[in-house]
Design a protein around this motif. Structure first.
Motif, mmCIF file in Angstrom:
data_model
loop_
_atom_site.group_PDB
_atom_site.id
_atom_site.type_symbol
_atom_site.label_atom_id
_atom_site.label_comp_id
_atom_site.label_asym_id
_atom_site.label_seq_id
_atom_site.Cartn_x
_atom_site.Cartn_y
_atom_site.Cartn_z
ATOM 1 N N PRO A 53 0.845 -1.202 0.000
ATOM 2 C CA PRO A 53 0.000 0.000 0.000
ATOM 3 C C PRO A 53 0.878 1.248 0.000
ATOM 4 O O PRO A 53 2.039 1.200 0.420
ATOM 5 C CB PRO A 53 -0.813 -0.113 1.282
ATOM 6 N N PHE A 54 0.356 2.346 -0.495
ATOM 7 C CA PHE A 54 1.127 3.583 -0.507
ATOM 8 C C PHE A 54 0.171 4.753 -0.336
ATOM 9 O O PHE A 54 -1.042 4.579 -0.248
ATOM 10 C CB PHE A 54 1.932 3.714 -1.810
ATOM 11 N N VAL A 55 0.754 5.930 -0.236
ATOM 12 C CA VAL A 55 -0.064 7.123 -0.036
ATOM 13 C C VAL A 55 0.239 8.120 -1.148
ATOM 14 O O VAL A 55 1.389 8.425 -1.422
ATOM 15 C CB VAL A 55 0.239 7.775 1.341
ATOM 16 N N LEU A 56 -0.810 8.591 -1.787
ATOM 17 C CA LEU A 56 -0.651 9.652 -2.787
ATOM 18 C C LEU A 56 -0.893 10.980 -2.080
ATOM 19 O O LEU A 56 -1.966 11.186 -1.514
ATOM 20 C CB LEU A 56 -1.680 9.496 -3.908
ATOM 21 N N VAL A 57 0.120 11.842 -2.111
ATOM 22 C CA VAL A 57 -0.072 13.158 -1.506
ATOM 23 C C VAL A 57 -0.403 14.112 -2.650
ATOM 24 O O VAL A 57 0.463 14.521 -3.422
ATOM 25 C CB VAL A 57 1.204 13.607 -0.766
ATOM 26 N N ILE A 58 -1.675 14.451 -2.749
ATOM 27 C CA ILE A 58 -2.136 15.202 -3.916
ATOM 28 C C ILE A 58 -2.281 16.671 -3.558
ATOM 29 O O ILE A 58 -2.985 17.024 -2.607
ATOM 30 C CB ILE A 58 -3.489 14.666 -4.418
ATOM 31 N N THR A 59 -1.608 17.515 -4.337
ATOM 32 C CA THR A 59 -1.708 18.963 -4.129
ATOM 33 C C THR A 59 -2.374 19.595 -5.336
ATOM 34 O O THR A 59 -1.958 19.375 -6.477
ATOM 35 C CB THR A 59 -0.302 19.577 -3.958
ATOM 36 N N ASN A 60 -3.414 20.361 -5.060
ATOM 37 C CA ASN A 60 -4.129 21.031 -6.137
ATOM 38 C C ASN A 60 -3.688 22.484 -6.193
ATOM 39 O O ASN A 60 -4.062 23.293 -5.349
ATOM 40 C CB ASN A 60 -5.639 20.931 -5.886
ATOM 41 N N LYS A 61 -2.872 22.812 -7.195
ATOM 42 C CA LYS A 61 -2.355 24.179 -7.277
ATOM 43 C C LYS A 61 -3.266 25.081 -8.091
ATOM 44 O O LYS A 61 -2.958 26.265 -8.266
ATOM 45 C CB LYS A 61 -0.953 24.174 -7.909
ATOM 46 N N ASP A 62 -4.341 24.512 -8.611
ATOM 47 C CA ASP A 62 -5.247 25.328 -9.422
ATOM 48 C C ASP A 62 -6.230 26.077 -8.532
ATOM 49 O O ASP A 62 -6.320 25.828 -7.338
ATOM 50 C CB ASP A 62 -6.021 24.438 -10.402
ATOM 51 N N GLY A 63 -6.973 26.980 -9.162
ATOM 52 C CA GLY A 63 -7.924 27.788 -8.408
ATOM 53 C C GLY A 63 -9.288 27.154 -8.253
ATOM 54 O O GLY A 63 -10.177 27.721 -7.629
ATOM 55 N N ALA A 64 -9.466 25.959 -8.825
ATOM 56 C CA ALA A 64 -10.778 25.307 -8.746
ATOM 57 C C ALA A 64 -10.600 23.867 -8.269
ATOM 58 O O ALA A 64 -9.533 23.273 -8.469
ATOM 59 C CB ALA A 64 -11.442 25.308 -10.120
ATOM 60 N N PRO A 65 -11.634 23.291 -7.654
ATOM 61 C CA PRO A 65 -11.481 21.912 -7.174
ATOM 62 C C PRO A 65 -11.331 20.919 -8.321
ATOM 63 O O PRO A 65 -11.741 21.196 -9.447
ATOM 64 C CB PRO A 65 -12.789 21.647 -6.406
ATOM 65 N N GLU A 66 -10.718 19.801 -8.036
ATOM 66 C CA GLU A 66 -10.566 18.722 -9.004
ATOM 67 C C GLU A 66 -10.937 17.433 -8.301
ATOM 68 O O GLU A 66 -10.744 17.300 -7.096
ATOM 69 C CB GLU A 66 -9.109 18.650 -9.488
ATOM 70 N N GLU A 67 -11.479 16.486 -9.057
ATOM 71 C CA GLU A 67 -11.796 15.202 -8.456
ATOM 72 C C GLU A 67 -10.880 14.137 -9.014
ATOM 73 O O GLU A 67 -10.920 13.831 -10.212
ATOM 74 C CB GLU A 67 -13.256 14.816 -8.706
ATOM 75 N N PHE A 68 -10.036 13.587 -8.161
ATOM 76 C CA PHE A 68 -9.177 12.484 -8.544
ATOM 77 C C PHE A 68 -10.048 11.242 -8.608
ATOM 78 O O PHE A 68 -10.682 10.876 -7.630
ATOM 79 C CB PHE A 68 -8.067 12.303 -7.498
ATOM 80 N N GLU A 69 -10.103 10.600 -9.759
ATOM 81 C CA GLU A 69 -10.948 9.418 -9.876
ATOM 82 C C GLU A 69 -10.234 8.317 -10.627
ATOM 83 O O GLU A 69 -9.691 8.546 -11.704
ATOM 84 C CB GLU A 69 -12.245 9.762 -10.609
ATOM 85 N N SER A 70 -10.242 7.143 -10.046
ATOM 86 C CA SER A 70 -9.742 5.978 -10.742
ATOM 87 C C SER A 70 -10.848 4.944 -10.764
ATOM 88 O O SER A 70 -11.188 4.353 -9.743
ATOM 89 C CB SER A 70 -8.502 5.398 -10.052
ATOM 90 N N ARG A 71 -11.445 4.759 -11.934
ATOM 91 C CA ARG A 71 -12.518 3.763 -12.046
ATOM 92 C C ARG A 71 -11.972 2.379 -11.761
ATOM 93 O O ARG A 71 -12.609 1.572 -11.106
ATOM 94 C CB ARG A 71 -13.105 3.781 -13.452
ATOM 95 N N ASP A 72 -10.758 2.140 -12.270
ATOM 96 C CA ASP A 72 -10.165 0.816 -12.083
ATOM 97 C C ASP A 72 -10.030 0.477 -10.610
ATOM 98 O O ASP A 72 -10.138 -0.675 -10.208
ATOM 99 C CB ASP A 72 -8.778 0.759 -12.741
ATOM 100 N N SER A 98 -5.514 3.293 -14.608
ATOM 101 C CA SER A 98 -5.589 4.673 -15.069
ATOM 102 C C SER A 98 -6.401 5.510 -14.081
ATOM 103 O O SER A 98 -7.221 4.990 -13.324
ATOM 104 C CB SER A 98 -6.225 4.727 -16.460
ATOM 105 N N PHE A 99 -6.116 6.802 -14.089
ATOM 106 C CA PHE A 99 -6.914 7.728 -13.287
ATOM 107 C C PHE A 99 -7.105 9.011 -14.086
ATOM 108 O O PHE A 99 -6.355 9.295 -15.022
ATOM 109 C CB PHE A 99 -6.265 8.011 -11.923
ATOM 110 N N VAL A 100 -8.128 9.767 -13.693
ATOM 111 C CA VAL A 100 -8.405 11.038 -14.375
ATOM 112 C C VAL A 100 -8.793 12.076 -13.348
ATOM 113 O O VAL A 100 -9.104 11.751 -12.200
ATOM 114 C CB VAL A 100 -9.561 10.909 -15.397
ATOM 115 N N GLY A 101 -8.731 13.331 -13.790
ATOM 116 C CA GLY A 101 -9.350 14.404 -13.012
ATOM 117 C C GLY A 101 -10.734 14.557 -13.583
ATOM 118 O O GLY A 101 -10.886 15.032 -14.713
ATOM 119 N N GLU A 102 -11.741 14.102 -12.847
ATOM 120 C CA GLU A 102 -13.066 14.006 -13.451
ATOM 121 C C GLU A 102 -13.625 15.348 -13.908
ATOM 122 O O GLU A 102 -14.434 15.404 -14.816
ATOM 123 C CB GLU A 102 -14.051 13.364 -12.461
#
Lengths: 115, 293
Positions: A53-72, A98-102
């Motif tokens: 297991p691991f940890v993704l440390v996600i930083t959103n530098k944009d001015g709007a929210p993003e949704e990290f989504e991995s269907r898989d 794969s993952f996307v910013g929904e």
């Protein structure tokens, strides 16, 4: 209503969920930074060890929210603007996920390669 | 504009479909007086979505990191329970309504529980509400150009069209014959709940609470769950092109279990014994002639 068994079941269930999620991470879990900038992910390819297991440390530098989504991986997480969230990832079998910013699916794409 | 339209249409339709069904069910069993429960639940769901969006954006801490995941999973399973209850409750009503005649729900017909439809409405709206709120908010923040505002308009249009479709479901439900209405809505609710249960189990795998199981098959050649139609089906009935073992098991266990519960032949209904009317004893003709003695 205070003695309703359903209510206690719900409380126990929620407690189990929280304990389960928090208790899952070991002390030496690898932390991998992931940045969202200009509606893109950086890096777009993440390599991890399979089975750990691991940890993704996600930083959103944009001015709007993003949704990290991995269907898989059945994972969805909203990262508000300007925030950093730690996302616990389960141990993965070898393969590509794969993952996307929904919210910006056309540009925000990436994949996790477990090997 | 088209992309954002599809996203909000999909998310909002999951809620509006459910609302259309619930309002429709209340209408057909003559419980229009209870519409306000559904409206209240939906409005509270919207308020909770806004609060969740604000909380996640402006607060910090481990509770904020984990909270939405826990709440999200809990809401899913709660929705499964509520939908199952609703299906069962509707079957009870279907048995007491004969033929095509709508009857008013009397106080004795379990209207004590009718407020639960409000809870169903709440979970329906809140489930995807927070995400949609944040999505639209993000679009507005980013709208600095004509294209940006086009995305906002597309996003809002998606919600509006979803509401119209929900309304269409409600109206359509009024035109169908009563037995067909009950059969269709029960089947639809079963499919929705099975999909929710399966998706919830998948979420638990993603959260690390259940071991991740291997995909059982791969139908992405037939319908990818990343396509427009595929993603609609994912949201509505839990379609996955590569479902995990647990997801498949959860889906079928629920469908067979609840299906048996809701569709089995009911025992003989407990009708009040109409044939037995207690009359006072017939007056004795001999005594009445004697007058007031």
């Amino acid at each position: 209503m205070t003695r309703s068994p359903w209510m206690w079941l719900g409380v126990l269930g929620a407690a189990a969920l929280i304990l389960g999620i928090t208790g899952g991470a070991a002390a030496q879990t690898a932390e991998i930074p992931l940045t969202i900038e200009k509606n893109r992910f950086d890096p777009e390819e993440i390599r991890v060890k399979a089975g750990a297991p691991f940890v993704l440390v996600i930083t959103n530098k944009d001015g709007a929210p993003e949704e990290f989504e991995s269907r898989d991986l059945r994972i969805e997480k909203v990262i508000p603007a300007g925030k950093t969230l730690r996302l616990r990832m389960p141990a993965l079998k070898a393969g590509t996920y794969s993952f996307v910013g929904e919210y910006h699916e056309k540009t925000a794409k990436g994949k996790i390669i477990a090997e | 504009m088209g992309a954002t339209f599809v996203i909000t249409l999909r998310e909002a339709f999951e809620a509006s479909l459910l609302l259309g069904i619930i309002y429709g069910c209340l209408y057909r069993i003559g419980a229009r007086a209870s519409f306000h429960w559904v409206t209240l639940g939906a409005v509270l769901g919207l308020a909770a979505s806004l609060a969740m969006g604000l909380g996640v954006s402006f607060l910090s801490g481990p509770l904020i990191e984990l909270g939405p995941d826990v709440v999200g999973a809990a809401i899913m399973f709660l929705a499964v329970v509520l939908l199952t209850w609703h299906g069962w409750w509707m079957r009870q009503h279907a048995r007491t309504i004969k033929g095509d005649v709508e009857q008013h729900v009397s106080a004795a017909h379990g209207s004590r529980r009718i407020w639960v439809v409000g809870l169903i409405a709440f979970t329906g709206v809140f489930r995807e509400g927070a995400e949609t709120v944040l999505f639209l908010w993000g679009l507005m923040v980013e709208a600095t150009s004509a294209a940006g505002w086009g995305s906002v308009v597309g996003g809002l249009a998606g919600v509006a069209v979803a509401a119209i479709l929900g309304w269409a479901v409600f109206r359509g439900g009024q035109r169908v014959s009563l037995p067909r209405f009950f059969a269709w809505t029960t089947a639809l609710i079963l499919l929705l709940a099975a999909g929710l249960f399966s998706t919830g189990v998948g979420r638990l795998e993603g959260l690390g609470l259940l071991p991740i199981t291997d995909p059982v098959w791969d139908t992405s050649w037939l319908l990818s769950d990343k396509s427009v139609v595929g993603s609609f089906l994912t949201g509505l009935v839990g379609y996955r092109a590569r479902p995990s073992l647990f997801e498949v098991l959860a889906y079928w266990v629920y469908l067979i279990g609840a299906g048996t519960l809701l569709f089995r032949r009911p025992p003989a209904p407990r009708r009040p014994p109409l044939a037995r009317i207690d009359l006072p004893p017939a007056p004795d003709p001999a005594s009445s002639r004697r007058g007031t003695q």
